[in-house]
Design an enzyme around this catalytic site. Structure first.
Site, PDB file in Angstrom:
ATOM      1  N   GLU A  65      -8.799  -0.617  15.641  1.00 58.06           N
ATOM      2  CA  GLU A  65      -7.933  -1.753  15.283  1.00 58.06           C
ATOM      3  C   GLU A  65      -7.473  -2.490  16.530  1.00 58.06           C
ATOM      4  O   GLU A  65      -7.240  -3.697  16.498  1.00 58.06           O
ATOM      5  CB  GLU A  65      -6.748  -1.265  14.435  1.00 58.06           C
ATOM      6  CG  GLU A  65      -7.201  -0.908  13.023  1.00 58.06           C
ATOM      7  CD  GLU A  65      -6.310   0.082  12.291  1.00 58.06           C
ATOM      8  OE1 GLU A  65      -5.193   0.369  12.772  1.00 58.06           O
ATOM      9  OE2 GLU A  65      -6.754   0.582  11.239  1.00 58.06           O
ATOM     10  N   ASN A 113      -1.192   8.994  12.511  1.00 56.22           N
ATOM     11  CA  ASN A 113      -1.112   7.671  13.128  1.00 56.22           C
ATOM     12  C   ASN A 113      -0.398   6.759  12.130  1.00 56.22           C
ATOM     13  O   ASN A 113      -0.989   6.313  11.154  1.00 56.22           O
ATOM     14  CB  ASN A 113      -2.523   7.145  13.435  1.00 56.22           C
ATOM     15  CG  ASN A 113      -2.492   5.751  14.037  1.00 56.22           C
ATOM     16  OD1 ASN A 113      -1.418   5.210  14.326  1.00 56.22           O
ATOM     17  ND2 ASN A 113      -3.655   5.159  14.226  1.00 56.22           N
ATOM     18  N   TRP A 114       0.883   6.510  12.410  1.00 56.29           N
ATOM     19  CA  TRP A 114       1.671   5.718  11.460  1.00 56.29           C
ATOM     20  C   TRP A 114       1.356   4.217  11.562  1.00 56.29           C
ATOM     21  O   TRP A 114       1.866   3.431  10.784  1.00 56.29           O
ATOM     22  CB  TRP A 114       3.174   5.971  11.679  1.00 56.29           C
ATOM     23  CG  TRP A 114       3.652   7.282  11.135  1.00 56.29           C
ATOM     24  CD1 TRP A 114       2.924   8.200  10.439  1.00 56.29           C
ATOM     25  CD2 TRP A 114       4.983   7.814  11.224  1.00 56.29           C
ATOM     26  NE1 TRP A 114       3.715   9.277  10.095  1.00 56.29           N
ATOM     27  CE2 TRP A 114       4.982   9.067  10.574  1.00 56.29           C
ATOM     28  CE3 TRP A 114       6.175   7.373  11.801  1.00 56.29           C
ATOM     29  CZ2 TRP A 114       6.127   9.857  10.469  1.00 56.29           C
ATOM     30  CZ3 TRP A 114       7.319   8.161  11.704  1.00 56.29           C
ATOM     31  CH2 TRP A 114       7.295   9.390  11.053  1.00 56.29           C
ATOM     32  N   LYS A 115       0.567   3.831  12.579  1.00 62.55           N
ATOM     33  CA  LYS A 115       0.223   2.412  12.767  1.00 62.55           C
ATOM     34  C   LYS A 115       1.514   1.573  12.758  1.00 62.55           C
ATOM     35  O   LYS A 115       2.507   2.009  13.309  1.00 62.55           O
ATOM     36  CB  LYS A 115      -0.805   1.980  11.709  1.00 62.55           C
ATOM     37  CG  LYS A 115      -2.022   2.922  11.706  1.00 62.55           C
ATOM     38  CD  LYS A 115      -3.180   2.418  10.913  1.00 62.55           C
ATOM     39  CE  LYS A 115      -4.344   3.408  11.013  1.00 62.55           C
ATOM     40  NZ  LYS A 115      -5.552   2.942  10.340  1.00 62.55           N
ATOM     41  N   SER A 134      -9.928   7.614   6.185  1.00 67.93           N
ATOM     42  CA  SER A 134      -9.638   7.958   4.787  1.00 67.93           C
ATOM     43  C   SER A 134      -9.591   9.465   4.534  1.00 67.93           C
ATOM     44  O   SER A 134     -10.091   9.941   3.505  1.00 67.93           O
ATOM     45  CB  SER A 134     -10.638   7.283   3.845  1.00 67.93           C
ATOM     46  OG  SER A 134     -10.555   5.876   3.969  1.00 67.93           O
ATOM     47  N   HIS A 159      -8.360   2.757  19.807  1.00 69.86           N
ATOM     48  CA  HIS A 159      -8.451   2.684  18.344  1.00 69.86           C
ATOM     49  C   HIS A 159      -9.196   1.406  17.954  1.00 69.86           C
ATOM     50  O   HIS A 159      -8.996   0.354  18.557  1.00 69.86           O
ATOM     51  CB  HIS A 159      -7.059   2.706  17.715  1.00 69.86           C
ATOM     52  CG  HIS A 159      -7.100   2.963  16.245  1.00 69.86           C
ATOM     53  ND1 HIS A 159      -7.472   1.994  15.338  1.00 69.86           N
ATOM     54  CD2 HIS A 159      -6.860   4.089  15.526  1.00 69.86           C
ATOM     55  CE1 HIS A 159      -7.453   2.511  14.124  1.00 69.86           C
ATOM     56  NE2 HIS A 159      -7.083   3.787  14.210  1.00 69.86           N
ATOM     57  N   GLU A 161     -13.916   8.000  14.501  1.00 64.88           N
ATOM     58  CA  GLU A 161     -13.407   7.240  13.365  1.00 64.88           C
ATOM     59  C   GLU A 161     -14.388   6.119  13.012  1.00 64.88           C
ATOM     60  O   GLU A 161     -14.311   5.025  13.591  1.00 64.88           O
ATOM     61  CB  GLU A 161     -12.057   6.604  13.705  1.00 64.88           C
ATOM     62  CG  GLU A 161     -10.955   7.592  13.996  1.00 64.88           C
ATOM     63  CD  GLU A 161      -9.584   6.997  13.675  1.00 64.88           C
ATOM     64  OE1 GLU A 161      -8.852   7.646  12.921  1.00 64.88           O
ATOM     65  OE2 GLU A 161      -9.261   5.899  14.148  1.00 64.88           O
ATOM     66  N   GLY A 185      -4.394   8.151   8.966  1.00 65.06           N
ATOM     67  CA  GLY A 185      -3.618   6.920   8.871  1.00 65.06           C
ATOM     68  C   GLY A 185      -2.756   6.931   7.618  1.00 65.06           C
ATOM     69  O   GLY A 185      -1.710   7.578   7.560  1.00 65.06           O
ATOM     70  N   GLY A 186      -3.215   6.231   6.592  1.00 64.33           N
ATOM     71  CA  GLY A 186      -2.429   6.030   5.369  1.00 64.33           C
ATOM     72  C   GLY A 186      -1.802   7.307   4.803  1.00 64.33           C
ATOM     73  O   GLY A 186      -0.606   7.316   4.460  1.00 64.33           O
ATOM     74  N   GLY A 214      -9.201   3.177   6.204  1.00 65.59           N
ATOM     75  CA  GLY A 214      -8.396   2.445   5.236  1.00 65.59           C
ATOM     76  C   GLY A 214      -9.195   1.903   4.066  1.00 65.59           C
ATOM     77  O   GLY A 214      -8.688   1.094   3.284  1.00 65.59           O
TER      78      GLY A 214
HETATM   79  P1  13P Z   1      -6.868   5.889   7.315  1.00 67.87           P
HETATM   80  O1  13P Z   1      -6.599   7.373   7.248  1.00 67.87           O
HETATM   81  O2  13P Z   1      -5.778   5.063   6.665  1.00 67.87           O
HETATM   82  O3  13P Z   1      -8.238   5.528   6.872  1.00 67.87           O
HETATM   83  O4  13P Z   1      -6.778   5.487   8.867  1.00 67.87           O
HETATM   84  C1  13P Z   1      -7.531   6.196   9.786  1.00 67.87           C
HETATM   85  C2  13P Z   1      -7.101   5.799  11.134  1.00 67.87           C
HETATM   86  O5  13P Z   1      -7.361   4.697  11.571  1.00 67.87           O
HETATM   87  C3  13P Z   1      -6.320   6.757  11.906  1.00 67.87           C
HETATM   88  O6  13P Z   1      -6.208   6.357  13.230  1.00 67.87           O
END
Ligand code: 13P
Length: 255
Positions: free
Chosen positions: A98, A12-14, A214, A96, A168, A235-236, A174
């Protein structure tokens, strides 16, 4: 222990990476994760999808990070299921945290989005997970199940090929904090039992349940070894080829 379901690892590149850099990063990830025997999905921002559609192949798919609940019409700034399908997109991330946090109406539309995607043959990656306050009250199981009930209560047929669940926990996204492999496995089992109760054992057995929050090269192996963890939503670490490929390969020795 052999994995019961084909692992799926989703990037997930956000809201990261410029469109002009996206293909190179995706190609590097594709080369490094080839022949792992697992499914890989890259979910970039919408603006990148058309540029990347030629990359999709049997084990390497494109995903979107959201979709509108209506089929078409006067919805300025929105993207439909058919538009995504036309670009070879095979998955969409729904719910998600977010998005749930920034849009109070997100929960209300999830049921309709799910219905739309399933009708349009767009696979969904449905996100659920509790906040730190909920976890501190030891109510995480009830919370996650209530999210599933809200979103899937009208669904008649569960299709394990089309529905992926991603657990999640918000406190792990994050933050560098990760749910321990045991904590994640407990919730994954609870989700699987809920699917079994509502839609039958076979649906539950075949559904892939991903962990997100994470995930890193340093914790991926332990998480991957758990029976009910069938993949990751990253994510990251998905923005770094080396990190992401180690994470994807974590399932290698157990499939
Ligand atoms: P991180 O891996 O950066 O914690 O993000 C997780 C996430 O929200 C994937 O959708």
């Amino acid at each position: 222990m052999k994995k019961l379901r084909k692992p799926l690892v989703v990037a997930n590149w956000k809201m990261n990476i410029l469109p002009s850099k996206a293909c190179q990063l995706a190609e590097e990830i594709k080369n490094r994760t080839n022949n792992t025997g697992i499914d890989i999905v890259i979910a970039p921002p919408y603006t990148h999808l058309a540029l990347m559609s030629h990359l999709s192949s049997a084990d390497f798919s494109l995903g979107a990070q959201n979709v509108h609940s209506e089929v078409s019409g006067a919805f300025t700034g929105s993207i439909s299921v058919d538009m995504l399908k036309d670009l070879q997109v095979q998955y969409v991330i729904l719910g998600h945290s977010e998005r749930r946090e920034s849009n109070i109406n997100e929960n209300i539309f999830l049921e309709k989005k799910i219905d739309n995607c399933l009708r349009g043959k767009l696979n969904i990656i449905y996100c659920c997970g509790e906040s730190l306050e909920v976890r501190q009250r030891n109510e995480e199981k009830e919370f996650v199940i209530s999210q599933l009930e809200d979103s899937f209560s009208k669904l008649k047929v569960w299709s394990p090929q089309q529905i992926v669940i991603a657990y999640e926990p918000i406190w792990a996204i994050g933050t560098g904090l990760t749910a321990s492999a045991e904590q994640a496995d407990v919730i994954h089992l609870c989700i699987r039992n809920w699917i079994a109760d509502q839609f039958g054992d076979q649906s539950a057995h075949q559904t892939r349940i991903l962990y997100g929050g994470s995930v890193k090269s340093s914790n991926a192996h332990e998480l991957a070894s758990k029976e009910n963890i069938d993949g990751f939503l990253v994510g990251g670490a998905s923005l770094n080829v080396e990190e992401f490929s180690v994470i994807a390969h974590a399932f290698n020795h157990i499939i």
